[in-house]
Design an enzyme around this catalytic site. Structure first.
Site, PDB file in Angstrom:
ATOM      1  N   ARG A 122      13.767 -86.840   2.500  1.00  0.00           N
ATOM      2  CA  ARG A 122      14.588 -86.455   2.136  1.00  0.00           C
ATOM      3  C   ARG A 122      15.988 -86.543   3.010  1.00  0.00           C
ATOM      4  O   ARG A 122      16.258 -85.524   3.133  1.00  0.00           O
ATOM      5  CB  ARG A 122      14.458 -84.841   1.206  1.00  0.00           C
ATOM      6  CG  ARG A 122      15.525 -84.557  -0.213  1.00  0.00           C
ATOM      7  CD  ARG A 122      14.994 -83.106   0.080  1.00  0.00           C
ATOM      8  NE  ARG A 122      15.502 -82.357   0.866  1.00  0.00           N
ATOM      9  CZ  ARG A 122      14.268 -80.870   0.657  1.00  0.00           C
ATOM     10  NH1 ARG A 122      14.288 -80.632  -0.632  1.00  0.00           N
ATOM     11  NH2 ARG A 122      14.611 -80.105   1.551  1.00  0.00           N
TER      12      ARG A 122
ATOM     13  N   HIS B  71      -5.926 -84.067  16.593  1.00  0.00           N
ATOM     14  CA  HIS B  71      -5.971 -85.064  17.343  1.00  0.00           C
ATOM     15  C   HIS B  71      -6.391 -84.525  19.304  1.00  0.00           C
ATOM     16  O   HIS B  71      -6.516 -86.287  19.764  1.00  0.00           O
ATOM     17  CB  HIS B  71      -3.983 -85.141  18.138  1.00  0.00           C
ATOM     18  CG  HIS B  71      -3.681 -84.594  18.935  1.00  0.00           C
ATOM     19  ND1 HIS B  71      -3.253 -82.926  17.949  1.00  0.00           N
ATOM     20  CD2 HIS B  71      -3.112 -84.127  20.329  1.00  0.00           C
ATOM     21  CE1 HIS B  71      -2.681 -82.228  19.823  1.00  0.00           C
ATOM     22  NE2 HIS B  71      -2.836 -82.310  20.439  1.00  0.00           N
TER      23      HIS B  71
ATOM     24  N   LYS C 170      -8.028 -88.466  22.223  1.00  0.00           N
ATOM     25  CA  LYS C 170      -8.091 -88.261  23.814  1.00  0.00           C
ATOM     26  C   LYS C 170      -9.323 -88.448  24.400  1.00  0.00           C
ATOM     27  O   LYS C 170     -10.461 -88.217  24.251  1.00  0.00           O
ATOM     28  CB  LYS C 170      -7.685 -87.222  24.566  1.00  0.00           C
ATOM     29  CG  LYS C 170      -6.432 -86.071  23.773  1.00  0.00           C
ATOM     30  CD  LYS C 170      -6.247 -84.686  24.932  1.00  0.00           C
ATOM     31  CE  LYS C 170      -5.455 -83.432  24.016  1.00  0.00           C
ATOM     32  NZ  LYS C 170      -3.682 -83.847  25.009  1.00  0.00           N
TER      33      LYS C 170
ATOM     34  N   HIS D 270      -9.334 -77.603  18.297  1.00  0.00           N
ATOM     35  CA  HIS D 270      -9.334 -77.620  19.508  1.00  0.00           C
ATOM     36  C   HIS D 270     -10.702 -77.627  19.689  1.00  0.00           C
ATOM     37  O   HIS D 270     -11.724 -77.771  20.631  1.00  0.00           O
ATOM     38  CB  HIS D 270      -8.271 -78.617  20.421  1.00  0.00           C
ATOM     39  CG  HIS D 270      -5.995 -78.721  19.727  1.00  0.00           C
ATOM     40  ND1 HIS D 270      -6.727 -79.740  17.849  1.00  0.00           N
ATOM     41  CD2 HIS D 270      -5.477 -78.176  19.595  1.00  0.00           C
ATOM     42  CE1 HIS D 270      -5.267 -80.044  18.530  1.00  0.00           C
ATOM     43  NE2 HIS D 270      -4.654 -78.995  18.521  1.00  0.00           N
TER      44      HIS D 270
HETATM   45  C1  BG6 Z   1      -1.129 -78.799  18.646  1.00  0.00           C
HETATM   46  C2  BG6 Z   1      -0.620 -77.284  18.777  1.00  0.00           C
HETATM   47  O1  BG6 Z   1      -1.832 -78.875  18.407  1.00  0.00           O
HETATM   48  O2  BG6 Z   1      -1.483 -78.295  20.045  1.00  0.00           O
HETATM   49  C3  BG6 Z   1       0.273 -77.024  19.328  1.00  0.00           C
HETATM   50  O3  BG6 Z   1      -0.690 -77.044  17.186  1.00  0.00           O
HETATM   51  C4  BG6 Z   1      -0.252 -77.699  20.446  1.00  0.00           C
HETATM   52  O4  BG6 Z   1       0.645 -75.335  19.752  1.00  0.00           O
HETATM   53  C5  BG6 Z   1      -0.779 -78.371  21.327  1.00  0.00           C
HETATM   54  O5  BG6 Z   1       0.963 -77.037  21.620  1.00  0.00           O
HETATM   55  C6  BG6 Z   1      -1.185 -79.814  22.332  1.00  0.00           C
HETATM   56  O6  BG6 Z   1      -1.414 -80.283  22.599  1.00  0.00           O
HETATM   57  P1  BG6 Z   1      -1.735 -81.769  23.462  1.00  0.00           P
HETATM   58  O7  BG6 Z   1      -1.731 -82.648  23.358  1.00  0.00           O
HETATM   59  O8  BG6 Z   1      -0.352 -81.442  24.726  1.00  0.00           O
HETATM   60  O9  BG6 Z   1      -2.544 -80.431  24.396  1.00  0.00           O
END
Ligand code: BG6
Length: 512
Positions: free
Chosen positions: A67, A205, A209, A267
């Site tokens: 937007r 994510h 890694k 995670h």
């Molecule tokens: C995210 C969380 O999924 O992962 C965040 O929402 C966190 O709160 C982040 O800071 C950490 O990711 P990484 O890859 O920096 O360990």
């Protein structure tokens, strides 16, 4: 460089040979919420890095939707800045020109039918002009409350329809997948109404890694560890994800989530699943999902949650020589917030392999340093043929997978101290990625975006995994409901309760 095309392939190469770089066929990526933090810090830089590594096809388009009263020039400046500031690989003008020539921007709000019609038409035009053949991935980099309206627009315009498009259509959903089991099911239902199950890619994510994927290599490519990877030899497992940062400007999201929903639900439970799962029959997405799901479904919580489920909230303190504010003094956090910024829990896994082995999980913000690791702590030898004084400095053997930083693996074991006396002390044997390999690890988002475009779902949690994880977190949240989190000083390793939890089991947390 020899590459394999994701679709047609090089007839001289075996397309299953995963050592060769895989390049997807021509396609478009549409990012909803392209001006947001995630897009600027992770998605656009990852797309630049992929282009720099030659892993994007010549027929590639990145279409931003947001937007903003912008044209493609404004989008290009934002994207260029994002790539310059956050890409992993070196910023090069020639690479950037290639990325820039693939950019398109559609201004519009999510309830704006005309903007979605325009997006639909643009995509169709590009399918012809760029030879994209109907292939498109839609990245929902937007707050979950906006999902329904965007999905409905995709359904209305037929954008999600593979058959009509004549190519593949995939959707990428960022965590959090819901707020609890019910909302996650609702959300999954919505997504499943519009996209087929194989076309939904849920991003956690951590699975992108390199060091997390290495857990599978470590366990299943070697003979050394598997025979002792069970309750006969393992005393306990500690999984830690510590951050030194606070919540920054994310109060809007974070205060309604907290550490358990933000990190533990996804995670940490995924790390636990990879650590504890049985060997999959193959390395495809379905075989791995089956094994991870068995573990997640076998998780048990202790009866005494008051002792074994601890939540904390950071108070002001000192970190790296700087005074930092308490959580309650962070921007936009309500002064009476009871949200936890630290969570620690003891879980069990009710299988023959793991019966009786506690899995301790902890995560927190404003802890002394940023570190994520999985430590497998082994039982001590049943008998020591030394004098008691010889082994005072001998601890338990440990295998520590260092997810980040200093990516690698450490083995801790006892060794004789040189000299004429007999004294045994702990030493470390170290594998460091940086020393053993010349290749640097790709960013998680590079790997995951590439996999979406290749249609490889191995590193993406499925619906059932999300549900199983919420079942664990819902129990914790229910127990914590309305209670005050215990304060801990910023720069310290969490609340006292977490130390007491391990002490009552006769153990201590590792100091990573
Ligand atoms: C995210 C969380 O999924 O992962 C965040 O929402 C966190 O709160 C982040 O800071 C950490 O990711 P990484 O890859 O920096 O360990």
């Amino acid at each position: 460089m020899t590459v394999i095309s994701g679709s047609a392939g090089n007839p001289l190469r075996d397309p299953r040979d995963r050592r060769l770089p895989r390049v997807p066929g021509p396609c478009a990526v549409v990012v909803f919420g392209v001006t947001g933090d995630l897009s600027r810090k992770k998605l656009i830089p990852a797309i630049y890095d992929l282009s720099n590594r030659g892993l994007l096809p010549p027929g590639f388009v990145l279409l931003g939707f947001a937007r903003r009263d912008w044209d493609v020039g404004d989008f290009e400046s934002l994207a260029r800045k994002a790539a310059q500031e956050h890409s992993r690989t070196e910023f090069r003008d020639d690479v950037w020109r290639r990325v820039a020539s693939s950019l398109k921007f559609i201004p519009g709000s999510f309830d704006d039918d005309a903007a979605f019609d325009q997006l639909h038409d643009e995509l169709n035009d590009m399918f012809h002009s760029h030879g994209i053949k109907g292939n498109a991935a839609f990245y929902l980099s937007i707050p979950p409350p906006a999902f329904p309206v965007v999905l409905k627009q995709m359904q209305r315009t037929g954008m999600a329809d593979n058959e009509r498009a004549g190519g593949w259509r995939r959707v990428v959903v960022e965590k959090p997948f819901g707020h609890d089991l019910n909302s996650a099911r609702e959300l999954n239902g919505l997504v499943d109404d519009v996209f087929g199950a194989e076309d939904v890619f849920r991003i956690d994510h951590y699975l992108g890694k390199e060091t997390v994927q290495n857990m599978l290599a470590l366990r299943f490519a070697n003979t050394l560890f598997e025979p002792i990877w069970n309750s006969h030899y393992v005393d306990s497992v500690q999984i830690t994800m510590a951050e030194d940062v606070g919540i920054g400007s994310r109060a809007g999201f974070y205060d309604s989530a907290g550490a358990a929903r933000d990190v533990l639900q996804n995670h940490l439970l995924q790390l636990l699943a990879l650590t504890a799962m049985e060997e999959p029959v193959s390395f495809d997405a379905e075989a791995i999902r089956i094994e991870k799901l068995k573990v997640l479904n076998a998780i048990s919580l202790p009866d005494d949650l008051a002792r074994y489920a601890i939540r904390g909230q950071y108070d002001q303190g000192w970190l790296a020589g700087e005074r930092v504010p308490s959580y309650l003094d962070e921007e936009d956090v309500p002064k009476d917030s009871k949200t936890e910024t630290y969570a620690a829990v003891r879980l069990g896994i009710e299988t023959r392999r793991w019966a009786g082995v506690p899995f301790y999980l902890r995560t927190g913000k404003r802890l002394p340093r940023r570190v994520t690791e999985i430590a497998v702590v082994f039982k001590t030898a049943p008998h020591l043929p030394f004098d008691a004084t010889d082994t005072v400095e001998l601890g338990a053997n440990q295998l520590v997978v260092r997810v980040q930083p200093d990516e690698g693996v450490t083995l801790r074991f006892g060794s004789k101290v040189p000299g004429s006396a007999m004294e045994v002390r702990d030493v470390s044997m170290d594998f460091l990625y940086g020393e053993s390999f010349t290749e640097s690890s790709p960013e998680a988002y590079e790997r995951l975006i590439l996999d979406v475009l290749l249609g490889d779902a191995t590193l993406f949690p499925r619906n059932e995994e999300v549900d199983a994880s919420w079942r664990v977190i819902d129990r914790l949240e229910e127990f914590w409901e309305g209670s005050e989190p215990e304060k801990y000083r910023a720069g310290e390793w969490g609340p006292r309760g977490a130390e007491e939890m391990l002490a009552s089991d006769g153990r201590v947390w590792r100091r990573p």
